[in-house]
Design a protein around this motif. Sequence first.
Motif, PDB file in Angstrom:
ATOM      1  N   VAL A  11      41.202  32.251  37.464  1.00 46.51           N
ATOM      2  CA  VAL A  11      40.932  33.731  37.121  1.00 46.51           C
ATOM      3  C   VAL A  11      40.112  33.848  35.991  1.00 46.51           C
ATOM      4  CG1 VAL A  11      42.794  34.763  38.486  1.00 46.51           C
ATOM      5  CG2 VAL A  11      43.265  34.318  36.026  1.00 46.51           C
ATOM      6  N   SER A  12      40.314  32.922  35.025  1.00 45.58           N
ATOM      7  CA  SER A  12      39.684  32.694  33.856  1.00 45.58           C
ATOM      8  C   SER A  12      37.751  32.564  34.181  1.00 45.58           C
ATOM      9  CB  SER A  12      40.010  31.685  32.904  1.00 45.58           C
ATOM     10  OG  SER A  12      40.315  30.554  33.251  1.00 45.58           O
ATOM     11  N   THR A  17      35.202  25.850  40.574  1.00 41.98           N
ATOM     12  CA  THR A  17      35.996  25.004  41.307  1.00 41.98           C
ATOM     13  C   THR A  17      36.770  23.882  40.697  1.00 41.98           C
ATOM     14  OG1 THR A  17      34.835  25.837  43.304  1.00 41.98           O
ATOM     15  CG2 THR A  17      36.340  23.901  43.430  1.00 41.98           C
ATOM     16  N   TYR A  18      37.978  23.770  40.564  1.00 44.87           N
ATOM     17  CA  TYR A  18      38.774  22.627  40.093  1.00 44.87           C
ATOM     18  C   TYR A  18      39.617  22.314  41.154  1.00 44.87           C
ATOM     19  CZ  TYR A  18      37.769  24.359  35.293  1.00 44.87           C
ATOM     20  OH  TYR A  18      36.998  24.565  34.264  1.00 44.87           O
ATOM     21  N   PHE A  19      39.923  20.793  41.002  1.00 43.29           N
ATOM     22  CA  PHE A  19      40.910  20.193  41.839  1.00 43.29           C
ATOM     23  C   PHE A  19      42.274  19.892  41.080  1.00 43.29           C
ATOM     24  CE2 PHE A  19      36.879  19.796  43.760  1.00 43.29           C
ATOM     25  CZ  PHE A  19      36.904  20.149  44.988  1.00 43.29           C
ATOM     26  N   ILE A  88      42.373  28.344  32.907  1.00 40.76           N
ATOM     27  CA  ILE A  88      41.945  27.289  32.128  1.00 40.76           C
ATOM     28  C   ILE A  88      41.757  27.677  31.042  1.00 40.76           C
ATOM     29  CG2 ILE A  88      40.490  25.308  32.396  1.00 40.76           C
ATOM     30  CD1 ILE A  88      42.176  25.559  35.051  1.00 40.76           C
ATOM     31  N   SER A  89      42.345  26.838  29.884  1.00 40.08           N
ATOM     32  CA  SER A  89      41.896  27.120  28.408  1.00 40.08           C
ATOM     33  C   SER A  89      42.086  25.873  27.673  1.00 40.08           C
ATOM     34  CB  SER A  89      43.039  28.062  27.824  1.00 40.08           C
ATOM     35  OG  SER A  89      44.302  27.544  27.916  1.00 40.08           O
TER      36      SER A  89
END
Length: 89
Positions: A11-12, A17-19, A88-89
């Motif tokens: 949502v950030s 796209t991340y896996f 993701i931060s």
Amino acid sequence: MEKTLNRIHPVSDPEATYFLQVSWEKDLGTGFGLLLSDCQCAWTGTVSAADISREAADIEMDREKYVEELRKALIAGGESAGKYNFVIS
């Protein structure tokens, strides 16, 4: 060792796209490893059984219920789609 691989859109940054790969031996409650990648970089980490117990206690949740929520959020895939958000931060 069991492993799952899921595609996530945090949502950030919804366009990204991340896996997320999660690996564990017996069940998530005994600890697990994480690998997160955006296909350019990768990040790894481990979560111990003690970490899980501490986090469950911090949020005042029964440990078994907390492990079940982890399972739903991290490895259930399609059955939990839309129920959990990643930042993701």
